[in-house]
Design an enzyme around this catalytic site. Structure first.
Site, mmCIF file in Angstrom:
data_model
loop_
_atom_site.group_PDB
_atom_site.id
_atom_site.type_symbol
_atom_site.label_atom_id
_atom_site.label_comp_id
_atom_site.label_asym_id
_atom_site.label_seq_id
_atom_site.Cartn_x
_atom_site.Cartn_y
_atom_site.Cartn_z
ATOM 1 N N HIS A 175 -11.318 -2.928 6.469
ATOM 2 C CA HIS A 175 -9.997 -2.323 6.622
ATOM 3 C C HIS A 175 -10.002 -1.193 7.662
ATOM 4 C CE1 HIS A 175 -8.937 -4.240 2.822
ATOM 5 N NE2 HIS A 175 -7.716 -3.738 2.877
ATOM 6 N N ARG A 191 -3.941 4.934 -6.970
ATOM 7 C CA ARG A 191 -3.323 3.880 -6.170
ATOM 8 C C ARG A 191 -2.551 2.929 -7.080
ATOM 9 N NH1 ARG A 191 -6.055 -0.469 -1.928
ATOM 10 N NH2 ARG A 191 -4.398 -2.019 -2.158
ATOM 11 N N TYR A 207 -8.840 -8.084 9.950
ATOM 12 C CA TYR A 207 -8.230 -8.213 8.627
ATOM 13 C C TYR A 207 -6.722 -8.092 8.801
ATOM 14 C CZ TYR A 207 -8.634 -7.965 3.498
ATOM 15 O OH TYR A 207 -8.591 -8.225 2.154
ATOM 16 N N ASP A 246 -6.567 -15.419 2.159
ATOM 17 C CA ASP A 246 -6.896 -14.827 0.856
ATOM 18 C C ASP A 246 -5.630 -14.449 0.101
ATOM 19 O OD1 ASP A 246 -7.833 -13.378 -1.314
ATOM 20 O OD2 ASP A 246 -8.318 -11.599 -0.137
ATOM 21 N N PRO A 247 -5.158 -15.302 -0.851
ATOM 22 C CA PRO A 247 -3.954 -14.970 -1.621
ATOM 23 C C PRO A 247 -4.236 -14.201 -2.901
ATOM 24 C CG PRO A 247 -4.583 -17.216 -2.075
ATOM 25 C CD PRO A 247 -5.591 -16.692 -1.081
ATOM 26 N N ASN A 248 -5.470 -13.757 -3.116
ATOM 27 C CA ASN A 248 -5.810 -12.955 -4.295
ATOM 28 C C ASN A 248 -5.395 -13.614 -5.609
ATOM 29 O OD1 ASN A 248 -5.455 -10.087 -2.350
ATOM 30 N ND2 ASN A 248 -7.285 -10.458 -3.567
ATOM 31 N N ASN A 281 -14.179 -12.463 -4.164
ATOM 32 C CA ASN A 281 -14.562 -11.101 -4.526
ATOM 33 C C ASN A 281 -13.879 -10.736 -5.837
ATOM 34 O OD1 ASN A 281 -11.896 -10.562 -2.886
ATOM 35 N ND2 ASN A 281 -12.248 -8.731 -4.101
ATOM 36 N N HIS A 314 0.826 -1.198 0.000
ATOM 37 C CA HIS A 314 0.000 0.000 0.000
ATOM 38 C C HIS A 314 0.867 1.257 0.000
ATOM 39 C CE1 HIS A 314 -4.016 -1.759 1.678
ATOM 40 N NE2 HIS A 314 -3.414 -2.605 0.873
ATOM 41 N N LYS A 327 -4.396 -11.740 4.701
ATOM 42 C CA LYS A 327 -4.117 -11.441 3.301
ATOM 43 C C LYS A 327 -2.833 -12.170 2.906
ATOM 44 C CE LYS A 327 -5.846 -8.841 0.829
ATOM 45 N NZ LYS A 327 -6.907 -9.083 -0.162
ATOM 46 N N THR A 379 -14.037 -3.455 -16.016
ATOM 47 C CA THR A 379 -14.686 -3.092 -17.271
ATOM 48 C C THR A 379 -15.320 -1.724 -17.111
ATOM 49 O OG1 THR A 379 -16.833 -4.037 -16.646
ATOM 50 C CG2 THR A 379 -15.230 -5.531 -17.683
ATOM 51 N N GLU A 413 -10.259 -17.948 0.346
ATOM 52 C CA GLU A 413 -10.751 -16.902 -0.555
ATOM 53 C C GLU A 413 -9.858 -16.737 -1.782
ATOM 54 O OE1 GLU A 413 -11.474 -12.052 -0.527
ATOM 55 O OE2 GLU A 413 -11.490 -13.160 1.365
ATOM 56 N N LYS A 462 -8.876 -12.966 9.252
ATOM 57 C CA LYS A 462 -8.568 -13.192 7.847
ATOM 58 C C LYS A 462 -7.160 -12.685 7.572
ATOM 59 C CE LYS A 462 -9.709 -11.347 3.267
ATOM 60 N NZ LYS A 462 -10.763 -10.763 2.419
ATOM 61 N N HIS A 504 -16.773 -8.095 1.334
ATOM 62 C CA HIS A 504 -15.373 -7.770 1.060
ATOM 63 C C HIS A 504 -15.108 -6.346 1.524
ATOM 64 C CE1 HIS A 504 -12.703 -5.636 -1.909
ATOM 65 N NE2 HIS A 504 -11.882 -6.614 -1.589
ATOM 66 N N SER A 505 -13.836 -6.020 1.676
ATOM 67 C CA SER A 505 -13.466 -4.662 2.067
ATOM 68 C C SER A 505 -12.189 -4.251 1.370
ATOM 69 C CB SER A 505 -13.256 -4.589 3.584
ATOM 70 O OG SER A 505 -12.587 -3.397 3.952
ATOM 71 N N ASN A 506 -12.157 -3.016 0.939
ATOM 72 C CA ASN A 506 -10.924 -2.375 0.514
ATOM 73 C C ASN A 506 -10.716 -1.184 1.443
ATOM 74 O OD1 ASN A 506 -8.622 -1.892 -0.992
ATOM 75 N ND2 ASN A 506 -9.692 -0.737 -2.563
ATOM 76 N N ASP A 540 -19.251 -6.205 -2.212
ATOM 77 C CA ASP A 540 -18.652 -4.920 -1.862
ATOM 78 C C ASP A 540 -19.555 -3.875 -2.504
ATOM 79 O OD1 ASP A 540 -17.122 -2.500 -1.933
ATOM 80 O OD2 ASP A 540 -15.298 -3.666 -1.625
#
Length: 439
Positions: free
Chosen positions: A363, A418, A160, A235-237, A283, A36, A207, A115, A260, A205, A334-336, A307
């Site tokens: 978050h 970001r 988180y 959650d490894p994205n 997510n 981040h 990340k 999109t 996740e 959770k 989900h959260s950002n 989300d």
């Protein structure tokens, strides 16, 4: 005369829309795309009615969102406040610069390919929340009442956890935090204990996708040892192959509440789901209605993490929950990176979803700054559902102005979009976001 009768006798319209982009402090949290930035962009939306009532909303603040939000906000002058569905009709007529649509994983939300339609929904979501806040204040009703009424008085949230540096790289302007580093199992457990002590969270959770899978397996095992019987998530994205995902699921199946997005995309998730009894959440591969059919038909996911920012708001979140319920698929949130306005909105809509069996992500504890007069409080790991009119939060104009001044400062211009990869390159020149599967 009741507030409802008074409203029915008027043609309450939107007289003004105020958009304030801001930069808020963000700790050096690691993910598979990088780290981040020291400050992250958000957009605060104010909808002012002809009766002088102001509603607030919040969404992403990167340039591509601002470029769409500005003409959309201008088009809302004279729009009826209660015509929330009409917001989507107006937004569908807004053009999107094709160059602003990502062709790979959207780093800002780590949610798969973006999109033009997803971009539109992400923008309109903040306006929808602001309109509901203003409408609730006008009628003297909480937002959850406008959504059909709450079915619970508190909404549970999960801690988180992130792998984290102790500080941003030397020489980078940033706000200090007191969380410390978390780069191994012991650091992750220490971080979890702080979350429990400060906020009372009872589920966790992590990340992932940052270190080789065996290291992250060890971290989850350490959490299971420190917090026996507590729900755990990883959650490894989408950083793992199908084979790696199945191996991790086999090794952690006895302690995971769900896994996740271990692999990227519905086909890969379907392969993983077919080879494990561990529930899979997402997510990333289900982020729009159009993506539901394939995922559900292939039994690729067992929990959809909504989300409201990118599903299009609170009403769309309820629609998603109804679809999931019809197909026996679980739903949570989900959260950002977000502030208190969004946490309040999340809490109101979550309070109206009957089959919410998993604590929601947030978050918010990581954000040391906010634009509210009072922070939204966690009590024993949950947020009490407000019955005050609207969202039940109050904008702090001085704080908003200060965070907007930071956004306007030329020294921070490079942070207005970001980019976790760019932030990582400050510490590791030449670093590039890895291709997935990473392992």
């Amino acid at each position: 005369m009741s507030a409802t009768e008074g409203y029915a006798g008027t043609d309450l319209t939107i007289a003004e829309v105020r958009l304030t982009p801001i930069l808020v402090a963000d700790p050096p949290l690691l993910n598979t795309q990088g780290v981040h930035q020291p400050y992250t962009p958000r957009l605060i939306i104010e909808v002012v009615t002809d009766g002088g009532v102001t509603g607030v909303g919040e969404t992403y603040g990167d340039a591509k969102y601002l470029e769409l939000a500005r003409p959309f906000g201008s088009a809302l002058t004279g729009h009826r406040l209660a015509d929330v569905n009409g917001l989507f009709t107006l937004m569908n007529n807004m053009s999107v610069d094709a160059s602003r649509v990502d062709r790979a994983v959207d780093v800002g939300g780590l949610r798969g390919v973006q999109t033009a339609d997803k971009l539109r929904l992400s923008v309109v979501s903040g306006f929808e929340v602001a309109c509901l806040d203003a409408l609730g204040k006008t009628l003297g009703l909480p937002v959850h009442a406008l959504l059909g009424g709450k079915v619970r008085d508190r909404v549970d949230y999960s801690a988180y956890l992130f792998y984290k540096w102790g500080a941003h790289p030397e020489g980078v302007a940033a706000e200090a935090d007191d969380w410390g580093a978390a780069l191994d199992p012991a650091g992750v457990v220490a971080q979890a204990r702080k979350f429990t002590e400060r906020y009372g969270f009872t589920s966790f959770k992590l990340k992932g996708g940052v270190f080789p899978p065996d290291e992250e397996i060890a971290a989850v095992r350490a959490l299971a040892g420190a917090f026996p019987g507590h729900p755990l998530r990883l959650d490894p994205n989408g950083a793992w192959s199908v084979e790696t995902s199945l191996r991790v699921a086999a090794e952690l199946g006895d302690v995971l509440e769900y896994l996740e997005d271990p692999a990227l995309g519905t086909p890969a998730m379907a392969e993983v789901a077919a080879g494990t009894s561990v529930p899979l959440a997402t997510n990333m591969c289900v982020t729009t209605v159009a993506e539901i059919a394939e995922a559900f038909r292939r039994d690729a996911v067992q929990v959809v993490l909504s989300d409201h920012h990118y599903w299009g708001g609170l009403g769309k979140t309820r629609e998603l929950a109804a679809i999931c319920g019809a197909f026996g698929v679980g739903v949570s949130m989900h959260s950002n990176t977000h502030l208190g306005i969004s946490l309040a909105a999340m809490t109101h809509v979550a309070a109206t979803v009957p089959d919410l069996h998993h604590a929601c992500d947030s978050h918010y504890p990581w954000q040391s700054e906010d634009v509210l007069t009072e922070r939204v409080a966690f009590v024993d790991g949950a947020v009490p559902v407000s019955d005050a009119p609207g969202l039940g939060v109050t904008l702090d104009r001085d704080r908003l102005d200060a965070l907007h001044a930071r956004w306007r400062d030329d020294a921070h211009r490079h942070l207005r979009d970001r980019d976790d990869g760019a932030a990582m390159r400050v510490a590791e020149p030449g670093w590039t976001a890895p291709r997935v599967p990473r392992w």
